[in-house]
Design an enzyme around this catalytic site. Sequence first.
Site, short mmCIF file in Angstrom:
data_model
loop_
_atom_site.label_atom_id
_atom_site.label_comp_id
_atom_site.label_asym_id
_atom_site.label_seq_id
_atom_site.Cartn_x
_atom_site.Cartn_y
_atom_site.Cartn_z
CE LYS A 67 -4.25 -0.28 2.35
NZ LYS A 67 -5.02 -0.39 3.58
CB ILE A 68 2.19 3.47 -2.33
CG1 ILE A 68 3.34 2.47 -2.25
CG2 ILE A 68 2.73 4.89 -2.56
CD1 ILE A 68 4.24 2.43 -3.48
#
Length: 368
Positions: free
Chosen positions: A141-142
């Site tokens: 997750k970014i």
Amino acid sequence: MENNVKKIHDFDQSIWLDYIDRKIMNTGELQKLIDEDGIRGLTSNPAIFEKAISSGSDYDENIKTLAQEDKSNEAIFYGLAVADIQQAADLFKPVYDEEVKGSDGYVSLEVSPHLALNADGTIKQARELWKAVDRDNVMIKIPGTAQCLPAIKQSISDGININVTLLFGLERYEAVVDAYMSGLEVRVEKGQSVDQIASVASFFLSRIDVLVDPILNEKGLDDLKGDIAIALARKAYEIYKREFSSDRFRKLEAKGAKPQRLLWASTSSKDPSFSDVKYVEALIGPKTVNTIPMETLEAFRDHGKAAARLEDDLDKATQALERVEQASIRLKDISQQLEDEGIEKFNKPYDKLLDAINTQKEKSLASA
């Protein structure tokens, strides 16, 4: 009687669970959710891990072992998180290996929220976590901040599956789609494969209404209360359909690339006057994902009604957003405020989590 949650899958939407802890994996509860509710993936975040690690003794022995290796609090956390994510990814592997390989079965792990405005740090940690988890069906997750758009592009071009998080506005969503396609194009130019890469763009919903509804009230637009997040999601889906049927994407698709699906996040109702399944029911539609917390999952299983509603009232959604802008409510400013608050909302539990690990670490070292 057919399970209400499982029925959503008939409309080509995947339900992922927004929760993880060791207990649900070790007791077989997660497997039961996969089998009975048709849960097809899982997402985690710092707040979820903080709750899991602070609320019981499941992690104490591991913290003790890692503490004796003289690791930092953050390294200890990621040691625990990676082990959990690997276990969850293995449970979802049969879903990932179904006939349309790689369309589901993903488990998401987030980079440190302190890196939300730091592209280089994000790229570095995304590579480290991807390597550490070492599973095809993991997503890193970014956050979809302006600062991390280059990190999204770079990570996709590195061949890492990415869950872009913290999206609140349409302009930023378009920029994220561009970053995804650009990353794929870099790989194609280098002669590398793109057919194994998956990505989702996570659009956060209920928080939008929490912020906008009191402003609508002040401006005499009470009839739009609870409508703006869903209107934005419907417009985002229009963008998704346009971009992923474009000539630009067709060229990538010819090489085996998959569209970056929209994922609906923050879909538990925060306003008690709304139905507790409001956001889940309104946004069922093909080729999308909804990640829902356990209590919303249980509520939908009990009384949710599955039907394809995502493309209902598109004209009404357009008109609602136009009325909001005409009332001088700048949705772009609101999405920026929500992004800033979202980063803060993840930083706080993350710091609390590291403090909890530190307390455990000191306790175990003192008794060693």
